[in-house]
Design an enzyme around this catalytic site. Structure first.
Site, PDB file in Angstrom:
ATOM      1  N   GLY A 124     -15.143 -38.961 -88.848  1.00  0.00           N
ATOM      2  CA  GLY A 124     -15.799 -40.126 -89.431  1.00  0.00           C
ATOM      3  C   GLY A 124     -15.341 -40.330 -90.858  1.00  0.00           C
ATOM      4  N   GLU A 162     -20.620 -31.419 -86.251  1.00  0.00           N
ATOM      5  CA  GLU A 162     -19.213 -31.558 -86.645  1.00  0.00           C
ATOM      6  C   GLU A 162     -19.095 -31.855 -88.134  1.00  0.00           C
ATOM      7  OE1 GLU A 162     -15.462 -34.630 -85.877  1.00  0.00           O
ATOM      8  OE2 GLU A 162     -17.158 -34.615 -84.493  1.00  0.00           O
ATOM      9  N   ILE A 186      -5.863 -35.520 -81.185  1.00  0.00           N
ATOM     10  CA  ILE A 186      -6.724 -34.506 -80.583  1.00  0.00           C
ATOM     11  C   ILE A 186      -6.308 -33.111 -81.042  1.00  0.00           C
ATOM     12  CG2 ILE A 186      -7.677 -33.579 -78.447  1.00  0.00           C
ATOM     13  CD1 ILE A 186      -8.309 -36.598 -79.100  1.00  0.00           C
ATOM     14  N   GLY A 215      -6.228 -47.303 -79.532  1.00  0.00           N
ATOM     15  CA  GLY A 215      -6.644 -48.623 -79.996  1.00  0.00           C
ATOM     16  C   GLY A 215      -8.068 -48.694 -80.483  1.00  0.00           C
ATOM     17  N   SER A 257     -12.583 -45.058 -84.400  1.00  0.00           N
ATOM     18  CA  SER A 257     -13.929 -44.478 -84.438  1.00  0.00           C
ATOM     19  C   SER A 257     -14.930 -45.213 -83.554  1.00  0.00           C
ATOM     20  CB  SER A 257     -14.450 -44.476 -85.875  1.00  0.00           C
ATOM     21  OG  SER A 257     -13.624 -43.705 -86.705  1.00  0.00           O
ATOM     22  N   GLY A 280       1.195 -27.977-112.725  1.00  0.00           N
ATOM     23  CA  GLY A 280       2.426 -28.686-113.083  1.00  0.00           C
ATOM     24  C   GLY A 280       3.381 -28.745-111.906  1.00  0.00           C
ATOM     25  N   THR A 322     -11.183 -39.893 -79.474  1.00  0.00           N
ATOM     26  CA  THR A 322     -10.440 -40.965 -80.129  1.00  0.00           C
ATOM     27  C   THR A 322      -9.311 -41.491 -79.255  1.00  0.00           C
ATOM     28  OG1 THR A 322     -10.919 -39.970 -82.266  1.00  0.00           O
ATOM     29  CG2 THR A 322      -9.160 -41.604 -82.198  1.00  0.00           C
ATOM     30  N   GLN A 371      -2.838 -30.384-110.508  1.00  0.00           N
ATOM     31  CA  GLN A 371      -2.296 -30.924-111.757  1.00  0.00           C
ATOM     32  C   GLN A 371      -2.097 -29.822-112.796  1.00  0.00           C
ATOM     33  OE1 GLN A 371      -1.373 -34.101-112.072  1.00  0.00           O
ATOM     34  NE2 GLN A 371      -0.661 -33.874-114.190  1.00  0.00           N
TER      35      GLN A 371
END
Length: 588
Positions: A408, A286, A202, A174, A177, A383, A171, A380
């Site tokens: 991805g 992966e 990375i 700019g 993916s 609490g 990756t 949840q």
């Protein structure tokens, strides 16, 4: 009292009668494959795991609970995994489960990796699991698949022993993916590559000893010229900057910089210009690992929640007694179980040598979305306590959130699946592509334009690993065997020798009636397969069927299990046949 005794006597008589009936049936149908299939199904504990897997699970869980989990809070706060735990995992053999024995691995079947990934999730540190996954199933996987003997000896051995930690750098700031749009360059000067560029997000980027870097060769664009090159930590001009994250605190995530970094040309993994294809295929592993970990994390979250709701009192009773909580938890438990079974099935396909892009993408999409939902539902119920860092559910919640982003995004998974399901696109193995000429990548680029979606900049270039369905079907029909006779004679070329157990030998006889059939003996011995016309020797297993049924099963037009169940295929040794069929590449 008498009523109780009568009930007991009745049940004993009832079940005793059933058992006697089954024994008589067993003797009567001892040569019937359908009966043995049904018996195996009724007695089977798991479709995927055997006793050895379960023993391994006990060892892995004991290790995680004794040597990892007690230090989770400390590693999370320090945002670093100590080196000694890598050494310890290497010492115990955990880092080489899926890797070759000649370099220190154990080369076990993939379900050992499934077990290991599930148990690592019990550390309740998404960062620890991510660091391990990147090292073992991403960076090292490329080396094991396509690395030269020198690279394997230099890096694979050290990675398996835990002496070196690896990272994978794809990756870019700019590009996100869009792998085909990467800008980091590698220029060959003499016997060295000179690398310039940057990478981001990375995992293991700061503390890794080596990084597998995706680079672009000069004067190339798109998927052409993408190559994988190993860069050592100590190389001059290589630096890393640690990033601070919402979750995964125990792992380091970094931005990498390459300023005229010189590395030996022998650090190239596989072939020049094949990096894109290697990356695309490795995405399946992966995504499988990500899915396994996601669902395991969700299950652990539910375990914590079940314990809490049974202990927590509100208005005079445990909150587990309130219908809204009970039903919400049951709903999410059902989704988790469904996602887990899909994951196991995709893992089985991967173990059989299938590329399984569709199933692995479904796993990544479903499991991470379900895990994110499960973490939210479970937190949840806690609490205000669930919002406190001292409660593990808080960590599970923030660690689960990134699952739908890394490896991805969910949007990418949906687009890949849309291309497969709606556009009828097919994927091919990246590691098996021809490498002698550039014709294959160029052809792939041309086909990309036909299916590219302008609104989705996410992994569109994956189509370089695809051929359009009509063209692919024409090629397949010309090259692939179609008749039963052709299919049988193609078996030697489809044998997966890496699947053969040491000393394995089998002599399977095929009696296929019909104009396209015949009688054949398929003999496997010494890592070789020989097909002989006629029956030779004593059969380990004999299969009787028609040419149309055999063709239908082999070419994917007919379900093998249903064909057996309805007597269209007769098998004398079902267990041997299940082993035998798993040794060959499928035609469909």
């Amino acid at each position: 009292m008498w009523k109780y005794l009568l009930n007991v006597n009745f049940l004993a008589y009832f079940y005793g009668s059933i058992w006697q009936f089954w024994e008589n049936l067993s003797k009567k149908h001892q040569n019937c494959p359908i009966f043995h299939l049904l018996t195996a199904y009724l007695l089977m504990k798991s479709l995927y795991f055997n006793d050895d897997h379960q023993l391994f699970r006990q060892s892995a869980r004991q290790f995680i609970e004794a040597e990892v989990l007690p230090y989770a809070t400390e590693w999370e706060e320090k945002r670093e995994i100590p080196r000694q735990i890598w050494h310890r995992m290497g010492e115990l053999g955990f880092l080489g489960l899926n890797l070759p024995e000649e370099y220190g691995g154990t080369n076990l079947d993939f379900f050992y990796s499934v077990v290991w990934t599930e148990e690592v999730a019990r550390s309740m540190m998404g960062g620890f699991a991510a660091a391990l996954g990147v090292h073992q199933y991403m960076s090292v996987a490329h080396i094991a698949k396509a690395g030269s003997p020198y690279i394997k000896q230099q890096y694979l051995t050290a990675a398996i022993s835990g002496q070196k930690v690896g990272a994978l750098a794809i990756t870019e700031p700019g590009g996100g993916s869009d792998v085909a749009a990467l800008r980091t360059t590698a220029r060959l000067e003499g016997d060295e590559y000179v690398i310039n560029g940057s990478k981001t997000f990375i995992t293991n980027g700061c503390y890794a000893d080596f990084v597998v870097v995706a680079c672009r060769l000069p004067n190339t664009k798109g998927v052409e010229g993408v190559s994988l090159i190993i860069v050592d930590r100590e190389c001059a001009g290589f630096s890393a900057s640690k990033l601070r994250k919402m979750g995964w605190h125990s792992s380091d995530t970094a931005e990498l910089f390459f300023d005229n970094v010189r590395v030996p040309a022998r650090n190239l993994i596989g072939q020049e210009g094949m990096g894109f294809y290697y990356i695309m295929e490795s995405f399946q592993l992966e995504r499988l690992i990500a899915g396994i970990g996601a669902i395991a994390g969700a299950e652990i979250g539910m375990e914590l929640t079940l314990k809490y709701i049974n202990e927590r009192q509100a208005f005079g009773k445990p909150i587990a007694k309130y219908q809204t909580i009970r039903h919400d938890l049951v709903d999410i438990a059902t989704e988790v179980e469904a996602a887990k079974q899909l994951t196991y099935y995709a893992s089985w396909l991967y173990e059989q040598g299938e590329t399984a892009v569709k199933e692995c993408s479904m796993v990544k999409l479903l499991t991470t979305e379900v895990a994110k939902k499960a973490a939210d539902v479970c937190l949840q119920f806690f609490g205000g306590f669930g919002y406190m860092e001292e409660y593990p559910i808080e960590r599970l919640y923030r660690d689960a959130r990134v699952g739908t982003i890394v490896g991805g995004t969910s949007a990418i998974m949906r687009e890949i699946l849309a291309k497969i399901i709606i556009d009828n696109v097919t994927f091919k193995s990246g590691y098996e592509r021809p490498v002698a000429a550039n014709a294959q990548p160029k052809a792939a680029v041309t086909q990309t334009m036909a299916v590219e979606q302008p609104e989705s900049n996410t992994e569109n270039n994956i189509n370089n690993n695809i051929s359009s369905s009509s063209q692919n079907q024409e090629t397949t029909q010309m090259a692939a065997p179609q008749t039963a006779r052709e299919i049988v004679l193609s078996l030697p070329s489809r044998l997966k020798t890496h699947k053969l157990a040491p000393g394995y030998e089998s002599n399977v006889q095929l009696d296929i009636s019909g104009g396209n059939g015949g009688q054949f003996t398929v003999h496997i011995k010494d890592n070789a397969c020989v097909v002989t016309e006629g029956f030779v020797g004593d059969p380990t297993c004999k299969v009787t069927t028609t040419d149309s049924t055999y063709e239908g099963v082999e070419l994917g037009r007919e379900n093998a299990q249903m064909a057996v169940m309805f007597g269209k295929i007769k098998i004398t040794n079902l267990a041997e046949m299940m082993t035998f069929t798993g040794l060959f590449e499928r035609l469909a």
